[in-house]
Design a protein around this motif. Sequence first.
Motif, PDB file in Angstrom:
ATOM      1  N   MET A   1      12.002  20.656  27.717  1.00 56.17           N
ATOM      2  CA  MET A   1      11.994  19.173  28.441  1.00 56.17           C
ATOM      3  C   MET A   1      13.390  18.761  27.303  1.00 56.17           C
ATOM      4  N   ALA A   2      14.417  17.990  28.080  1.00 53.72           N
ATOM      5  CA  ALA A   2      15.617  17.760  27.328  1.00 53.72           C
ATOM      6  C   ALA A   2      15.837  16.406  25.933  1.00 53.72           C
ATOM      7  N   ALA A   3      15.690  16.428  25.432  1.00 53.52           N
ATOM      8  CA  ALA A   3      15.772  15.505  24.221  1.00 53.52           C
ATOM      9  C   ALA A   3      16.213  14.831  24.770  1.00 53.52           C
ATOM     10  N   PRO A   4      16.078  12.959  24.566  1.00 55.29           N
ATOM     11  CA  PRO A   4      16.709  11.364  24.932  1.00 55.29           C
ATOM     12  C   PRO A   4      17.523  11.279  25.125  1.00 55.29           C
ATOM     13  N   ASP A   5      19.144  10.930  25.676  1.00 57.16           N
ATOM     14  CA  ASP A   5      19.933  10.346  24.765  1.00 57.16           C
ATOM     15  C   ASP A   5      20.093   9.319  24.252  1.00 57.16           C
TER      16      ASP A   5
ATOM     17  N   ARG B   1      11.915  17.633  16.191  1.00 61.47           N
ATOM     18  CA  ARG B   1      11.103  18.629  18.114  1.00 61.47           C
ATOM     19  C   ARG B   1      10.009  17.876  18.313  1.00 61.47           C
ATOM     20  N   PHE B   2       9.327  18.081  17.418  1.00 62.56           N
ATOM     21  CA  PHE B   2       8.222  16.445  17.827  1.00 62.56           C
ATOM     22  C   PHE B   2       8.112  15.219  18.457  1.00 62.56           C
ATOM     23  N   LEU B   3       9.073  14.297  18.094  1.00 60.49           N
ATOM     24  CA  LEU B   3       9.343  13.902  18.236  1.00 60.49           C
ATOM     25  C   LEU B   3      10.608  12.921  20.084  1.00 60.49           C
ATOM     26  N   ASP B   4      10.843  14.714  20.142  1.00 61.17           N
ATOM     27  CA  ASP B   4      11.780  14.832  21.338  1.00 61.17           C
ATOM     28  C   ASP B   4      11.055  15.493  22.060  1.00 61.17           C
ATOM     29  N   ASP B   5      10.010  16.621  21.700  1.00 65.20           N
ATOM     30  CA  ASP B   5       9.561  16.618  22.639  1.00 65.20           C
ATOM     31  C   ASP B   5       9.533  18.373  23.204  1.00 65.20           C
ATOM     32  N   ASP B   6      10.399  18.088  22.192  1.00 62.02           N
ATOM     33  CA  ASP B   6      11.947  19.497  23.023  1.00 62.02           C
ATOM     34  C   ASP B   6      11.547  20.893  21.864  1.00 62.02           C
ATOM     35  N   PHE B   7      11.230  22.064  21.660  1.00 62.13           N
ATOM     36  CA  PHE B   7      10.835  22.927  21.054  1.00 62.13           C
ATOM     37  C   PHE B   7      10.499  24.189  22.458  1.00 62.13           C
ATOM     38  N   PRO B   8      11.165  24.896  22.221  1.00 62.69           N
ATOM     39  CA  PRO B   8      11.659  26.234  23.054  1.00 62.69           C
ATOM     40  C   PRO B   8      10.590  26.869  23.908  1.00 62.69           C
TER      41      PRO B   8
ATOM     42  N   GLY C   1       8.308  29.589  24.404  1.00 63.29           N
ATOM     43  CA  GLY C   1       7.572  30.544  23.376  1.00 63.29           C
ATOM     44  C   GLY C   1       7.797  30.132  21.694  1.00 63.29           C
ATOM     45  N   HIS C   2       7.776  29.166  20.916  1.00 60.36           N
ATOM     46  CA  HIS C   2       7.111  28.700  20.210  1.00 60.36           C
ATOM     47  C   HIS C   2       6.530  28.718  19.849  1.00 60.36           C
ATOM     48  N   ARG C   3       5.947  28.602  18.331  1.00 62.21           N
ATOM     49  CA  ARG C   3       4.131  28.536  18.700  1.00 62.21           C
ATOM     50  C   ARG C   3       3.445  27.282  18.655  1.00 62.21           C
ATOM     51  N   TYR C   4       4.769  25.845  18.594  1.00 67.74           N
ATOM     52  CA  TYR C   4       4.114  24.626  19.020  1.00 67.74           C
ATOM     53  C   TYR C   4       4.769  23.543  20.269  1.00 67.74           C
ATOM     54  N   ALA C   5       5.635  24.923  21.094  1.00 66.69           N
ATOM     55  CA  ALA C   5       5.542  24.710  22.346  1.00 66.69           C
ATOM     56  C   ALA C   5       4.320  23.785  23.336  1.00 66.69           C
ATOM     57  N   ARG C   6       3.479  24.618  23.011  1.00 67.42           N
ATOM     58  CA  ARG C   6       1.869  23.160  23.892  1.00 67.42           C
ATOM     59  C   ARG C   6       1.445  22.015  22.888  1.00 67.42           C
ATOM     60  N   ILE C   7       2.614  22.121  22.243  1.00 69.31           N
ATOM     61  CA  ILE C   7       1.530  21.154  20.903  1.00 69.31           C
ATOM     62  C   ILE C   7       2.572  19.820  21.249  1.00 69.31           C
ATOM     63  N   HIS C   8       2.064  18.622  21.473  1.00 67.61           N
ATOM     64  CA  HIS C   8       2.898  17.317  21.718  1.00 67.61           C
ATOM     65  C   HIS C   8       2.224  16.065  21.077  1.00 67.61           C
ATOM     66  N   ALA C   9       3.238  15.184  20.471  1.00 64.04           N
ATOM     67  CA  ALA C   9       2.787  14.023  19.736  1.00 64.04           C
ATOM     68  C   ALA C   9       2.890  12.844  20.444  1.00 64.04           C
ATOM     69  N   VAL C  10       1.639  12.611  20.938  1.00 64.46           N
ATOM     70  CA  VAL C  10       1.837  11.497  21.101  1.00 64.46           C
ATOM     71  C   VAL C  10       0.641   9.818  20.395  1.00 64.46           C
ATOM     72  N   PRO C  11       1.447   8.882  20.937  1.00 65.61           N
ATOM     73  CA  PRO C  11       2.363   8.855  22.370  1.00 65.61           C
ATOM     74  C   PRO C  11       4.031   9.227  21.793  1.00 65.61           C
ATOM     75  N   GLY C  12       4.777   9.805  23.008  1.00 65.20           N
ATOM     76  CA  GLY C  12       5.264  10.660  23.347  1.00 65.20           C
ATOM     77  C   GLY C  12       5.922  10.795  24.191  1.00 65.20           C
TER      78      GLY C  12
END
Length: 385
Positions: free
Chosen positions: A1-5, A164-171, A173-184
């Motif tokens: 997911m792309a980081a917000p502008d 990356r947690f705030l923007d939800d944009d781990f690439p 294959g990253h070990r945290y790619a399936r982990i999401h900060a909520v609300p977010g």
Amino acid sequence: MAAPDHTTSEPDEIRAEAKGTAQVPLSVLDLVTVGAGRTATDALRTSVSLSRLAESRGFHRYWVAEHHSMPGVASTSPAVILAHLAAHTTRIRLGSGGVMLPNHAPLVIAEQFGTLEAMAPGRIDLGLGRAPGTDGATAAALRRTDRLNEGADDFPEQLAELTRFLDDDFPPGHRYARIHAVPGPIQATSPGGVQSPHRPPIWLLGSSGFSARLAGTLGLPFAFAHHFSAQNTVPALDLYRESFRPSAVLDSPYALIGVSALATDDEKEARRQIMAAALNMVRLRTGRPGLVPTPEEAEAYEFSPMEREFVDSWNSNVIHGTADEVRSGLDDLQKRTGADELMLTANAHSGDVRLRSYELIADAYQLPTAAETQAAETQAGEPQA
């Protein structure tokens, strides 16, 4: 997911406009100090009153700082305090000045400040520091490790992870790619989800050159602790500006400085009040932290020659006196440092003294009165606090 502008929100979320006759925006840093004979409940009630006063008088933002194991400082949990203040204010920006990142898992901070952003949309700042905010033993207890230097050295990596947690944009294959900060942002990708236009802007805090250089390199706003590291202020701000690289967050540097400032109705009373705060610092620096003493206790205290030298040095960086004297001192400091914003902290035994100080400073700069602010809100149709 792309980081917000974040470029479109920069003027509202980072840069501010000066009000009244102030040269730069004025803000508040609250240490939630607890005076002798008072409780933490009293201190937090003062914080509510002060945040509402700051909002009604045109101060731009209100930050609280993370400290631990200090009886005279009740701001151990910035996110909790900010949630409380958010419930009692409607417009003023609220933030951490700061959260000590090495003390916490980045995901926890992303969740806490995502929650705060959901409570007070478009009003939350996330200021981050790399110091422990306490002594080494307490830091070890917080972090459950004795390798304290490791946390400070890893600060850039921790910062990148938090971002990356705030923007939800781990690439992928990253070990945290399936982990999401909520609300977010992940909530916007769920069926029927709507993306919030805001996410808390990150500020880096510092009292030396490390965070100044890092903030500049990353193109982030920078907050310097002039109130306890005055000799490093100009070098750090110079380093920040020299290191600055434009980013999606900022196209040019933006730096605020924390300043100890106390205004009273006469200079003599200001001196009495800052001596009590200075005695508190003497005790803290000599391993005897306690509640902020009364001015009467400070007057009766016999300072040793070494303590007197420390007090004189400490108080030389506290801008104090009448409202006009404080204004003059703040204006001189701003010109000398080129700070884009001044964040004022008033350390005193009494909450009433602190509240009076901000009222006097607001009057000295002809900031909007509470009545003028309320009238403007009514005309604009904004909700009242």
